[in-house]
Write an enzyme that holds these catalytic residues in place. Structure first.
Site, PDB file in Angstrom:
ATOM      1  N   ASN A 135       0.880  -1.173   0.000  1.00  0.00           N
ATOM      2  CA  ASN A 135       0.000   0.000   0.000  1.00  0.00           C
ATOM      3  C   ASN A 135       0.916   1.220   0.000  1.00  0.00           C
ATOM      4  OD1 ASN A 135      -1.751   2.089   0.486  1.00  0.00           O
ATOM      5  ND2 ASN A 135      -2.320   1.439   2.554  1.00  0.00           N
ATOM      6  N   TRP A 136       1.024   1.815  -1.155  1.00  0.00           N
ATOM      7  CA  TRP A 136       1.945   2.959  -1.271  1.00  0.00           C
ATOM      8  C   TRP A 136       1.461   4.188  -0.523  1.00  0.00           C
ATOM      9  CZ3 TRP A 136       3.669   3.472  -7.130  1.00  0.00           C
ATOM     10  CH2 TRP A 136       4.442   2.362  -7.485  1.00  0.00           C
ATOM     11  N   LYS A 137       0.182   4.217  -0.168  1.00  0.00           N
ATOM     12  CA  LYS A 137      -0.421   5.423   0.412  1.00  0.00           C
ATOM     13  C   LYS A 137      -0.164   6.592  -0.536  1.00  0.00           C
ATOM     14  CE  LYS A 137      -0.109   3.224   4.848  1.00  0.00           C
ATOM     15  NZ  LYS A 137      -0.010   3.316   6.307  1.00  0.00           N
ATOM     16  N   HIS A 191      -9.427   1.411   5.074  1.00  0.00           N
ATOM     17  CA  HIS A 191      -8.139   1.597   5.755  1.00  0.00           C
ATOM     18  C   HIS A 191      -8.345   2.526   6.952  1.00  0.00           C
ATOM     19  CE1 HIS A 191      -4.020   2.657   6.614  1.00  0.00           C
ATOM     20  NE2 HIS A 191      -3.667   1.578   5.937  1.00  0.00           N
ATOM     21  N   GLU A 217      -6.702   4.885   8.018  1.00  0.00           N
ATOM     22  CA  GLU A 217      -6.465   6.308   7.738  1.00  0.00           C
ATOM     23  C   GLU A 217      -7.716   6.945   7.121  1.00  0.00           C
ATOM     24  OE1 GLU A 217      -2.819   5.700   5.575  1.00  0.00           O
ATOM     25  OE2 GLU A 217      -1.888   5.021   7.443  1.00  0.00           O
ATOM     26  N   GLU A 251      -5.151  -4.672  10.625  1.00  0.00           N
ATOM     27  CA  GLU A 251      -4.120  -3.647  10.790  1.00  0.00           C
ATOM     28  C   GLU A 251      -4.370  -2.883  12.091  1.00  0.00           C
ATOM     29  OE1 GLU A 251      -2.286  -2.614   6.662  1.00  0.00           O
ATOM     30  OE2 GLU A 251      -3.847  -1.184   7.166  1.00  0.00           O
ATOM     31  N   GLY A 274       2.840   2.333  10.777  1.00  0.00           N
ATOM     32  CA  GLY A 274       3.812   3.416  10.624  1.00  0.00           C
ATOM     33  C   GLY A 274       4.569   3.756  11.894  1.00  0.00           C
ATOM     34  N   SER A 330       3.710  -2.114  10.322  1.00  0.00           N
ATOM     35  CA  SER A 330       5.152  -2.227  10.579  1.00  0.00           C
ATOM     36  C   SER A 330       5.711  -3.598  10.223  1.00  0.00           C
ATOM     37  CB  SER A 330       5.474  -1.848  12.040  1.00  0.00           C
ATOM     38  OG  SER A 330       5.137  -0.486  12.277  1.00  0.00           O
ATOM     39  N   GLY A 352       2.977  -1.138   4.197  1.00  0.00           N
ATOM     40  CA  GLY A 352       3.031   0.289   3.912  1.00  0.00           C
ATOM     41  C   GLY A 352       4.448   0.726   3.567  1.00  0.00           C
ATOM     42  N   GLY A 353       5.130   1.321   4.526  1.00  0.00           N
ATOM     43  CA  GLY A 353       6.436   1.923   4.283  1.00  0.00           C
ATOM     44  C   GLY A 353       7.414   1.013   3.551  1.00  0.00           C
TER      45      GLY A 353
HETATM   46  P1  13P Z   1       3.239   0.386   7.614  1.00  0.00           P
HETATM   47  O1  13P Z   1       3.726  -0.895   7.006  1.00  0.00           O
HETATM   48  O2  13P Z   1       3.981   1.590   7.100  1.00  0.00           O
HETATM   49  O3  13P Z   1       3.181   0.308   9.108  1.00  0.00           O
HETATM   50  O4  13P Z   1       1.724   0.614   7.100  1.00  0.00           O
HETATM   51  C1  13P Z   1       0.823  -0.434   7.187  1.00  0.00           C
HETATM   52  C2  13P Z   1      -0.406  -0.063   6.448  1.00  0.00           C
HETATM   53  O5  13P Z   1      -1.130   0.829   6.832  1.00  0.00           O
HETATM   54  C3  13P Z   1      -0.699  -0.784   5.201  1.00  0.00           C
HETATM   55  O6  13P Z   1      -1.980  -0.520   4.737  1.00  0.00           O
END
Ligand code: 13P
Length: 260
Positions: free
Chosen positions: A12-14, A99, A101, A171, A177, A216, A237-238
């Site tokens: 997930n590149w966000k 998600h 967010e 999640e 993050g 994470s 994510g990251g």
């Molecule tokens: P991180 O891997 O950066 O913690 O993010 C997880 C996430 O929100 C994937 O959708």
């Protein structure tokens, strides 16, 4: 009992990316994923402006791709929104919905997330339905009630057949993050709970739905997470923004798959 579900790792590149950087990243991920056994699925969810780029670079290849949200509407006067069918037209396979967010910053309700899930399914996309509790909710002992409500609202809108077409991602909000992943045991406990909720809807859904863990996930913790009975892969994510890390996580899924 051993299960037959294929492992799946989705990035997930966000809201990250630029055309030139995406090209380098997608080409590296495609090349690296091409060397992995087919039983591990690999995907990336890109920002919508890059639908055409993903189409050109990924369609027909080893790496599936998708979007990070879809509108709750099929079409109409909804300025700024993107319909699931639009993403599908470009060849998307996945749509993340719910998600944390979006739940937090866009005030998406459980009902809205459920409606978005339906729109994604109607368009032929695989919804990746995200659920998860905040730290306050965990510390108050409310993890299962929060997650149960989130998943049940989605399942209530689906037939048993459609429920079997979902991917669900656990999640925990406190792990996203932050560098603080849930432990493999904590994650497995919630995944087992989710599996039971799916089973209450349909045994076929419980058997088929891939349950991903996100929060994470890094190369050094991925394998222990993915070796858990009910953890079928990850939503990353990251670490999905660095091809070396993302491919190492995919490789961890291959290794865990072989050992499970
Ligand atoms: P991180 O891997 O950066 O913690 O993010 C997880 C996430 O929100 C994937 O959708």
């Amino acid at each position: 009992m051993a299960n037959q579900r294929a492992k799946l790792v989705v990035g997930n590149w966000k809201m990250h990316g630029r055309l030139a950087d995406n090209k380098v990243l997608l080409q590296a991920v495609s090349q690296g994923a091409g060397a992995l056994p087919q039983q591990v699925g690999v995907g990336v969810c890109v920002p919508c402006p890059y639908l055409a780029q993903a189409q050109v670079l990924l369609n027909g290849g080893r790496v599936g791709w998708g979007v990070q949200d879809v509108s709750a509407h099929a079409q109409g006067a909804f300025t700024g929104e993107v319909a699931a069918q639009m993403a599908a037209e470009f060849g998307a396979s996945y749509a993340i919905v719910g998600h944390s967010e979006r739940r937090a910053y866009h005030l998406e309700s459980v009902e809205l997330v459920a409606t978005k899930t339906v729109r994604a399914l109607e368009a032929g996309l695989t919804p990746i339905v995200c659920v998860g509790e905040t730290l306050d909710q965990r510390e108050a002992g409310a993890t299962e009630s929060v997650i149960g409500m989130q998943i049940d609202a989605v399942l209530a809108k689906l037939s048993a057949d459609d429920a079997a077409r979902l991917v669900v991602a656990y999640e925990p909000v406190w792990a996203i993050g932050t560098g603080r992943s849930a432990s493999a045991e904590q994650a497995q406990a919630v995944h087992a709970f989710l599996r039971a909720r799916l089973a209450a809807k349909s045994e076929a859904a419980a058997a088929r739905v891939a349950l991903l863990y996100g929060g994470s996930v890094k190369p050094d913790n991925a394998e222990s997470l993915f070796r858990q009975q009910d953890i079928d892969g990850g939503l990353i994510g990251g670490a999905s923004l660095k091809h070396v890390d993302f491919l190492a996580i995919c490789q961890a899924a291959v290794t865990a798959n072989a050992m499970r």
